[in-house]
Write an enzyme that holds these catalytic residues in place. Structure first.
Site, PDB file in Angstrom:
ATOM      1  N   LYS A 183      67.767 -18.159  -9.590  1.00  0.00           N
ATOM      2  CA  LYS A 183      67.466 -18.327  -8.168  1.00  0.00           C
ATOM      3  C   LYS A 183      68.383 -17.445  -7.309  1.00  0.00           C
ATOM      4  O   LYS A 183      69.210 -16.720  -7.842  1.00  0.00           O
ATOM      5  CB  LYS A 183      67.580 -19.804  -7.780  1.00  0.00           C
ATOM      6  CG  LYS A 183      66.695 -20.727  -8.637  1.00  0.00           C
ATOM      7  CD  LYS A 183      65.200 -20.540  -8.368  1.00  0.00           C
ATOM      8  CE  LYS A 183      64.299 -21.161  -9.418  1.00  0.00           C
ATOM      9  NZ  LYS A 183      64.306 -22.600  -9.514  1.00  0.00           N
TER      10      LYS A 183
HETATM   11  C1  PLP Z   1      63.734 -23.875 -10.105  1.00  0.00           C
HETATM   12  C2  PLP Z   1      62.730 -24.751  -9.472  1.00  0.00           C
HETATM   13  C3  PLP Z   1      62.858 -26.140  -9.421  1.00  0.00           C
HETATM   14  C4  PLP Z   1      63.900 -26.922 -10.183  1.00  0.00           C
HETATM   15  O1  PLP Z   1      65.159 -26.525 -10.039  1.00  0.00           O
HETATM   16  P1  PLP Z   1      66.251 -26.801 -11.190  1.00  0.00           P
HETATM   17  O2  PLP Z   1      67.509 -26.475 -10.461  1.00  0.00           O
HETATM   18  O3  PLP Z   1      65.959 -25.872 -12.320  1.00  0.00           O
HETATM   19  O4  PLP Z   1      66.176 -28.229 -11.573  1.00  0.00           O
HETATM   20  C5  PLP Z   1      61.926 -26.862  -8.706  1.00  0.00           C
HETATM   21  N1  PLP Z   1      60.891 -26.272  -8.102  1.00  0.00           N
HETATM   22  C6  PLP Z   1      60.703 -24.938  -8.161  1.00  0.00           C
HETATM   23  C7  PLP Z   1      59.534 -24.335  -7.457  1.00  0.00           C
HETATM   24  C8  PLP Z   1      61.608 -24.143  -8.856  1.00  0.00           C
HETATM   25  O5  PLP Z   1      61.402 -22.824  -8.953  1.00  0.00           O
END
Ligand code: PLP
Length: 379
Positions: A183
């Site tokens: 991210k």
């Molecule tokens: C990455 C992501 C999540 C979950 O995040 P984590 O930190 O991996 O638990 C939820 N929704 C979307 C759209 C994501 O890309």
């Protein structure tokens, strides 16, 4: 070029490392000042009043579903194309996700299709800023207001993006971030809920700490041992070690968004004359945060192109299988294929290309050339 190019990757500087080491030498490893500092800085960056950090984006989504008191029987509208965690959060609370189809050019939830899904059980809409492009929040807000629904943003892709000049992550009643390494900024694992609502903020803080109304530091300060557990919460806390990394990363977020946008523009130029490779569209009134760069293949077989790209050492990916087609949803919860035809058709043709700030121009050019080549041989 022999090395493998991943689709996403973190950037860690010496300063990040020093920030983490600093916490290791300090008094608080968890529930300390780095957690509140990171919450404050992220809230300020996005223009939100409050930030409540969690151990993951998924835990933050669960927290949001708890904060708005989703209960068995409640329905929540979510897009068909997203990471499963978006709708899993509704299921954790006993609620029922109702899948909304997407627009074929952006793969964002189609506001025109939301209204038809609203019933007297609907409590909320969770919009997902897929790939980093903010949804049409004005349209969604109008619908939610007309039906007295809460509007939540799964903004795990859109930190740093804008909608009509306003910051993504500040447009819904609650917005959720993830700090997974792919991210925009990372804490290893981590997440946050941003909100302007004081009531949500206190429920979120209670939920991440077992449902207990005060935390360790507050009790230290007030000199009292007594605490009460008022709801069934979890241990969803994030550590100060992680939040120190988050604060350090936040300083480079704007530069990274700029680099992601430059990479997208470079890919766009490569594909502008191609019949075979069509990038998803970007609306004129948004600033796209480009967590993902997604193209739709026209004509070429996606499976064959995927294998050719991987064999060339390029980490292409597919985001996402429509959530209700995962066996847990289809076999255990009874969702049927065919529910969202636009999403199902798009899923067969999309491909995510490498996109992260450390990707250099030569790697972008190599990826684009290999993709055009892979499409021309597999028609
Ligand atoms: C990455 C992501 C999540 C979950 O995040 P984590 O930190 O991996 O638990 C939820 N929704 C979307 C759209 C994501 O890309």
């Amino acid at each position: 070029m022999k090395t493998y190019i991943p689709y996403g990757r973190q950037s860690i500087s010496e300063e990040d490392i020093q920030a983490v080491v600093g916490v290791l030498r300090s008094d608080f490893l968890t529930t300390g000042p780095a957690v509140s500092g990171f919450e404050k800085q992220t809230a300020e960056y996005t223009g939100s009043r409050f930030g409540v950090a969690f151990s993951s984006g998924t835990a933050a989504l669960h927290g949001a579903a708890f904060a708005m008191n989703i209960q068995p029987g409640d329905e929540v509208i979510v897009p068909a194309i997203t990471f499963a965690a978006t709708s899993n959060a509704v299921v954790y609370q006993g609620g029922r996700p109702v899948f909304c189809d997407v627009e074929s050019d952006t793969l964002l939830m189609d506001p025109a299709k939301v209204e038809a899904l609203i019933t007297d059980k609907t409590r909320a809409v969770i919009a997902v800023d897929y790939a980093g492009q903010p949804c049409d929040y004005d349209a969604l807000r109008r619908i939610c207001d007309a039906h007295e629904l809460l509007l939540v943003a799964d903004a795990c892709h859109s930190l740093g993006g804008r909608y009509k000049g306003r910051m993504a992550c500040s447009l819904a009643d609650m917005s959720i971030l993830s700090f997974h390494p792919v991210k925009h900024i990372t804490t290893g694992e981590g997440g946050m809920v941003l909100t302007d609502n004081k009531g949500f903020e206190s429920r979120l803080k209670m939920f991440r700490n077992h449902g207990i109304t005060t935390d360790y530091r507050q009790r230290e300060q007030s000199g009292s041992w007594y605490y009460e557990m008022r709801e069934l919460g979890y241990n969803y806390r994030i550590t100060d070690i992680q939040c120190a990394l988050g604060m350090s990363q936040l300083k480079r977020l704007d530069a990274w968004i700029g680099r992601r946008q430059a990479i997208a523009a470079r890919y766009d130029r490569h594909f502008s004359a191609s019949e075979a490779v069509a990038p998803l569209s970007c609306r004129p009134d948004v600033s796209h945060a480009y967590h993902l760069y997604v193209v739709r293949l026209r004509g070429a077989d996606r499976g064959a192109v995927f294998s050719r790209m991987r064999n060339s050492g390029i980490g292409v990916n597919v985001h996402y299988l429509p959530v209700y087609r995962h066996p847990y949803y289809s076999e255990r919860l009874g969702y049927r294929a065919g529910l969202c035809p636009v999403a199902e058709d798009a899923y067969e043709h999309i491909l995510s290309l490498p996109m992260f700030p450390g990707l250099n121009d030569a790697e972008v050019d190599f990826t684009a050339e290999k993709l055009l080549e892979a499409c021309s041989v597999s028609v």
